[in-house]
Scaffold this motif. Structure first.
Motif, PDB file in Angstrom:
ATOM      1  N   UNK A  13    -122.505  23.946  94.462  1.00  0.00           N
ATOM      2  CA  UNK A  13    -122.822  22.744  95.235  1.00  0.00           C
ATOM      3  C   UNK A  13    -122.047  21.566  94.642  1.00  0.00           C
ATOM      4  N   UNK A  14    -121.434  20.753  95.497  1.00  0.00           N
ATOM      5  CA  UNK A  14    -120.685  19.602  95.009  1.00  0.00           C
ATOM      6  C   UNK A  14    -121.630  18.463  94.654  1.00  0.00           C
ATOM      7  N   UNK A  15    -121.552  18.057  93.388  1.00  0.00           N
ATOM      8  CA  UNK A  15    -122.353  16.958  92.854  1.00  0.00           C
ATOM      9  C   UNK A  15    -121.400  15.789  92.602  1.00  0.00           C
ATOM     10  N   UNK A  16    -121.829  14.585  92.967  1.00  0.00           N
ATOM     11  CA  UNK A  16    -120.951  13.421  92.857  1.00  0.00           C
ATOM     12  C   UNK A  16    -121.593  12.347  91.990  1.00  0.00           C
ATOM     13  N   UNK A  38    -136.847  11.363  93.086  1.00  0.00           N
ATOM     14  CA  UNK A  38    -136.151  10.837  94.281  1.00  0.00           C
ATOM     15  C   UNK A  38    -135.049   9.826  93.947  1.00  0.00           C
ATOM     16  N   UNK A  39    -134.695   9.642  92.676  1.00  0.00           N
ATOM     17  CA  UNK A  39    -133.718   8.609  92.327  1.00  0.00           C
ATOM     18  C   UNK A  39    -132.323   8.975  92.815  1.00  0.00           C
ATOM     19  N   UNK A  40    -131.576   7.938  93.164  1.00  0.00           N
ATOM     20  CA  UNK A  40    -130.140   8.060  93.391  1.00  0.00           C
ATOM     21  C   UNK A  40    -129.423   7.262  92.313  1.00  0.00           C
ATOM     22  N   UNK A  65    -127.986  17.497  93.047  1.00  0.00           N
ATOM     23  CA  UNK A  65    -127.850  18.169  94.338  1.00  0.00           C
ATOM     24  C   UNK A  65    -129.054  17.800  95.225  1.00  0.00           C
ATOM     25  N   UNK A  66    -128.832  17.771  96.502  1.00  0.00           N
ATOM     26  CA  UNK A  66    -129.866  17.488  97.519  1.00  0.00           C
ATOM     27  C   UNK A  66    -130.219  16.006  97.648  1.00  0.00           C
ATOM     28  N   UNK A  67    -129.596  15.141  96.845  1.00  0.00           N
ATOM     29  CA  UNK A  67    -129.946  13.719  96.865  1.00  0.00           C
ATOM     30  C   UNK A  67    -128.689  12.857  96.981  1.00  0.00           C
ATOM     31  N   UNK A  68    -128.862  11.651  97.542  1.00  0.00           N
ATOM     32  CA  UNK A  68    -127.802  10.650  97.532  1.00  0.00           C
ATOM     33  C   UNK A  68    -126.506  11.146  98.121  1.00  0.00           C
ATOM     34  N   UNK A 208    -129.464   1.691  98.657  1.00  0.00           N
ATOM     35  CA  UNK A 208    -129.810   1.982 100.055  1.00  0.00           C
ATOM     36  C   UNK A 208    -129.994   3.462 100.356  1.00  0.00           C
ATOM     37  N   UNK A 209    -129.435   4.349  99.526  1.00  0.00           N
ATOM     38  CA  UNK A 209    -129.564   5.781  99.778  1.00  0.00           C
ATOM     39  C   UNK A 209    -130.874   6.363  99.256  1.00  0.00           C
ATOM     40  N   UNK A 210    -131.639   5.563  98.529  1.00  0.00           N
ATOM     41  CA  UNK A 210    -132.953   6.027  98.081  1.00  0.00           C
ATOM     42  C   UNK A 210    -133.841   6.296  99.288  1.00  0.00           C
ATOM     43  N   UNK A 211    -134.622   7.389  99.228  1.00  0.00           N
ATOM     44  CA  UNK A 211    -135.597   7.685 100.269  1.00  0.00           C
ATOM     45  C   UNK A 211    -136.954   7.912  99.626  1.00  0.00           C
ATOM     46  N   UNK A 212    -137.980   7.335 100.217  1.00  0.00           N
ATOM     47  CA  UNK A 212    -139.348   7.446  99.722  1.00  0.00           C
ATOM     48  C   UNK A 212    -139.972   8.756 100.191  1.00  0.00           C
TER      49      UNK A 212
END
Length: 305
Positions: A13-16, A38-40, A65-68, A208-212
């Protein structure tokens, strides 16, 4: 300092993330940073990265992975074993990065990742020093206490419903709020109104990419999370733990209990007075104090080697 966009593969999985570097041509130590629930990457971590770079080290901040901005499905799924693997693969990336001294790598974590870096200290000898800040120690004890008896019943009802749904169709999985302003009415992973308002403010201003939201399975996995299984293995890794006085989110008594069980003599406990879990996100002055302690620790154990 310089900030570069970087990416690496973690289990395919590509992680950035961002790699911060001091303005020098010499090989420098580096610290890996990742976030909590849930942090970005934009959430507070750049402040710490910049402090480490000012001290003369590089810093890699990345989204799990899976976030941001990182790839991976399902979105907003928090698997602690996968997240620790992402940390390990970030270390492997740094080992292969020009300008980084791969014999002087450290790991920093906050809240959920504060526990992750303790596991890294126990299981990855490439990590030469850690700073664990307001860490999650024992998912079961943490969830049981913060939700209370009736809230914990509701949490388990939701977990079991999610298990049944995923059995029938994985695409029908449930999601749960990170936090809620009305925890008596809305089920959330971390039932603290100040968590909801603090992260909403950070989402509006810098992340802004954070999601609750996370998958319900993320909480299911949290209940099996226990750093204390690994703590006896931290024999020689310099370990700082930063605790907020009276922290009743990740529970400072559990944190101090775990700190006292770390066998290495190369350890330091910092208790920040008049500080809560959430003021380490909302109050720049509190954040600056924590960053100063962390920079001092990494300077001593990475830069001065």
């Amino acid at each position: 300092m310089r900030r570069e966009d970087v990416e690496f593969s973690s289990d395919g999985v590509t992680v950035r993330g961002w790699l911060y570097r001091p303005d020098t041509d010499e090989d420098v130590p580096a610290v890996v940073l990742a976030g909590g629930w849930c942090y970005v990457r934009e959430l507070v971590m750049p402040y710490y990265a910049e402090a480490f770079v000012t001290a003369g080290m590089a810093a890699l901040v990345f989204d799990y992975r899976n976030l941001g901005v990182s790839d991976g499905e399902p979105r907003q799924h928090l698997d602690p074993k996968q997240q620790i693997r992402d940390y390990q693969n970030a270390l492997s990336f740094l080992e292969r990065t020009p300008g980084i001294d791969n014999d002087r790598l450290g790991a920093w974590g906050i809240s959920y990742s504060g526990g992750h870096v303790m596991i890294l200290a126990a299981t990855d000898p490439r990590v030469k020093a850690i700073v664990s800040q307001i860490p999650v120690i024992d998912g079961f004890r943490n969830m049981r206490r913060i939700h209370g008896t009736m809230g914990y019943r509701k949490l388990w009802d939701a977990i079991l419903e999610d298990r049944r749904l995923r059995f029938d169709d994985p695409d029908q999985r449930l999601h749960i709020a990170h936090a809620s302003e009305n925890p008596e009415e809305e089920l959330s992973s971390w039932p603290f109104p100040e968590t909801k308002t603090t992260f909403a403010a950070l989402q509006a201003t810098e992340a802004p990419l954070y999601q609750n939201s996370s998958t319900m399975e993320s909480v299911d996995l949290l209940l099996d999370y226990d750093v204390n299984y690994f703590v006896p293995r931290i024999l020689d890794t310099p370990s700082m733990m930063i605790v907020a006085e009276g922290d009743d989110l990740t529970l400072w008594d559990l944190e101090i209990e775990s700190y006292n069980s770390i066998p290495t003599p190369k350890k330091e406990l910092v208790v920040l007075p008049h500080t809560s879990h959430m003021t380490l996100y909302s109050d720049q002055s509190k954040l600056a104090v924590a960053a100063e302690h962390a920079s001092r620790w990494f300077t001593t154990h990475l830069l001065a080697k």
